[in-house]
Write a protein that holds these residues in place. Sequence first.
Motif, PDB file in Angstrom:
ATOM      1  N   SER A 139       0.798  -1.248   0.110  1.00 61.21           N
ATOM      2  CA  SER A 139      -0.158  -0.055   0.088  1.00 61.21           C
ATOM      3  C   SER A 139       0.773   1.388  -0.047  1.00 61.21           C
ATOM      4  CB  SER A 139      -0.893  -0.176   1.308  1.00 61.21           C
ATOM      5  OG  SER A 139      -0.273   0.635   2.404  1.00 61.21           O
ATOM      6  N   GLY A 140       2.096   1.234   0.357  1.00 59.53           N
ATOM      7  CA  GLY A 140       2.826   2.539   0.595  1.00 59.53           C
ATOM      8  C   GLY A 140       2.486   3.248   1.562  1.00 59.53           C
ATOM      9  N   GLY A 141       1.108   2.861   2.346  1.00 60.91           N
ATOM     10  CA  GLY A 141       0.433   3.989   3.308  1.00 60.91           C
ATOM     11  C   GLY A 141       0.954   3.645   4.732  1.00 60.91           C
ATOM     12  N   ILE A 155       9.585  -8.452  16.772  1.00 64.68           N
ATOM     13  CA  ILE A 155       8.197  -8.121  16.375  1.00 64.68           C
ATOM     14  C   ILE A 155       8.500  -7.103  15.628  1.00 64.68           C
ATOM     15  CG2 ILE A 155       7.433  -6.806  18.102  1.00 64.68           C
ATOM     16  CD1 ILE A 155       4.593  -8.222  17.282  1.00 64.68           C
ATOM     17  N   VAL A 156       7.701  -7.082  14.242  1.00 64.49           N
ATOM     18  CA  VAL A 156       7.527  -5.971  13.134  1.00 64.49           C
ATOM     19  C   VAL A 156       6.184  -5.689  13.112  1.00 64.49           C
ATOM     20  CG1 VAL A 156       8.175  -5.230  11.030  1.00 64.49           C
ATOM     21  CG2 VAL A 156       9.480  -6.727  12.041  1.00 64.49           C
ATOM     22  N   VAL A 157       5.815  -4.403  13.141  1.00 62.93           N
ATOM     23  CA  VAL A 157       4.646  -3.903  13.264  1.00 62.93           C
ATOM     24  C   VAL A 157       4.410  -2.777  11.925  1.00 62.93           C
ATOM     25  CG1 VAL A 157       3.005  -2.426  14.578  1.00 62.93           C
ATOM     26  CG2 VAL A 157       3.902  -4.286  15.517  1.00 62.93           C
ATOM     27  N   ASP A 158       3.163  -2.787  11.414  1.00 66.95           N
ATOM     28  CA  ASP A 158       2.956  -1.787  10.498  1.00 66.95           C
ATOM     29  C   ASP A 158       1.670  -0.875  11.021  1.00 66.95           C
ATOM     30  OD1 ASP A 158       4.372  -3.048   8.411  1.00 66.95           O
ATOM     31  OD2 ASP A 158       2.986  -4.210   8.311  1.00 66.95           O
ATOM     32  N   ASP A 159       1.882   0.586  11.017  1.00 67.57           N
ATOM     33  CA  ASP A 159       0.754   1.247  11.094  1.00 67.57           C
ATOM     34  C   ASP A 159       0.620   2.335  10.463  1.00 67.57           C
ATOM     35  OD1 ASP A 159      -1.170   1.460  14.202  1.00 67.57           O
ATOM     36  OD2 ASP A 159      -0.763   3.418  13.082  1.00 67.57           O
ATOM     37  N   ILE A 160      -0.426   3.108  10.322  1.00 73.21           N
ATOM     38  CA  ILE A 160      -0.291   4.647   9.493  1.00 73.21           C
ATOM     39  C   ILE A 160       0.406   5.408  10.095  1.00 73.21           C
ATOM     40  CG2 ILE A 160      -2.717   4.018   8.523  1.00 73.21           C
ATOM     41  CD1 ILE A 160      -3.489   6.307  10.469  1.00 73.21           C
ATOM     42  N   GLY A 161       0.527   5.348  11.360  1.00 76.27           N
ATOM     43  CA  GLY A 161       1.515   6.508  12.193  1.00 76.27           C
ATOM     44  C   GLY A 161       2.913   5.899  12.756  1.00 76.27           C
TER      45      GLY A 161
END
Lengths: 246, 246
Positions: A139-141, A155-161
Amino acid sequence: MLKKVHCVRLDGDKAELEDEIAEEVPLVIFVNGKHFSTAMISPQMREEFVTGHLFTEGIIDGPVDIESLKVESNTAKVLTRHSTTFLESRKVILSGCGSTSSFLDKKKLPKICSNLMLDRTMVLNAMKAVLRSDNFKRSGGFHSCGLFNESGAIIVVDDIGRHNALDKVIGFGLIRNLDLKDTFIATTGRISSDVALKCARANIPVIASKGAVTTLAVEIAENSGLTTAGFVRGNKMNIYSGGRIN
Amino acid sequence: MLKKVHCVRLDGDKAELEDEIAEEVPLVIFVNGKHFSTAMISPQMREEFVTGHLFTEGIIDGPVDIESLKVESNTAKVLTRHSTTFLESRKVILSGCGSTSSFLDKKKLPKICSNLMLDRTMVLNAMKAVLRSDNFKRSGGFHSCGLFNESGAIIVVDDIGRHNALDKVIGFGLIRNLDLKDTFIATTGRISSDVALKCARANIPVIASKGAVTTLAVEIAENSGLTTAGFVRGNKMNIYSGGRIN
């Protein structure tokens, strides 16, 4: 994490298509019945987020201070063991407001206590692991942020912020009672003052970013004993503070 | 905006050098004697930032509501013509907190009123102008955000925060009494819910980003009449809402 939406792609031509974009939801946090803040986050790992966020904002000193934590839909309700006070501003204001230097009261900054030393390849590999995030690529987002130790990714986490992702991995570590002094962070997000402060408060001795580091982050890092590395790309990095990467 | 710092570059080898990084300073905002917020920003255009920020946060309806605005060092003191109320939370909470959909109360969202229609080349050229920012290129530590009309750039601003840069250009427009309904935004920062809301509140009908758009931003945009374009790169863009770009 990803949601399909209709979109029009202009590219010389014009085409209609379905695109996957980053999901963003509100999370309204109440502490002891009082509204603390509303965060706009990616929907996963809400308990970790709330725990990490309340810790990095200085409301609790760890999960042990939480009597109960209930997350339902977009509301989190926290009861703490001791009463808390937070007034109209919940921003970290370190001291007086007369100037940048008094704002940055060195005596009040958290001091990191750790013996961690890293080989640069550990940091480069950590960044590669963070950049492999599927959500990030699709998504690139998102910002991706990972908690690592000398053995690799915890752990690796993605978040919009970028702040949210950091709060989530810190919350993850706190809930599992990990010894954060032996860990380090790799992130796609820039290292600004608040990011440096969150690491210092969590006693995480090293943070590496694909992006840049700001002046105030460097000042905070130098006074807290935090090693900051920016522009970690390919086999390169710039180290702006601390000496924990060789 | 840029400050020289000492840094160690690891790159197979190890070298000591001076690097230019983005300057970050606190700005403590008092409204009618009460602490409103402390923003971490790039140091330039503080009056524009405060004006835009108070407007996009819903504290004032325009510069006409400001009796006086004094910026000294890292403190801004604002007196408003009418009394203001802001309680412990200054975040935009649109309505009840039961679910995402009630949070997003469509009836309470600002509605954009504009006849602006843009040719895609105007948007592509605007993004090119934003990416030309010298600070952006030299440090990698900024977001660039520009206010444009059909004739080209009105102003381009760099800031360490994408919200700050947007508040600054909106404040710039408000102070100069520009008719924002005839303008559009191009930015290097992602379009999240708060960014979409800021545009809607300012009656700016189009925003284009080099980065991604989040789900909640698209929802807000659709209900406010905001055109959002993401991944504006080279000659391409994805339009997620609105029909103002042809």
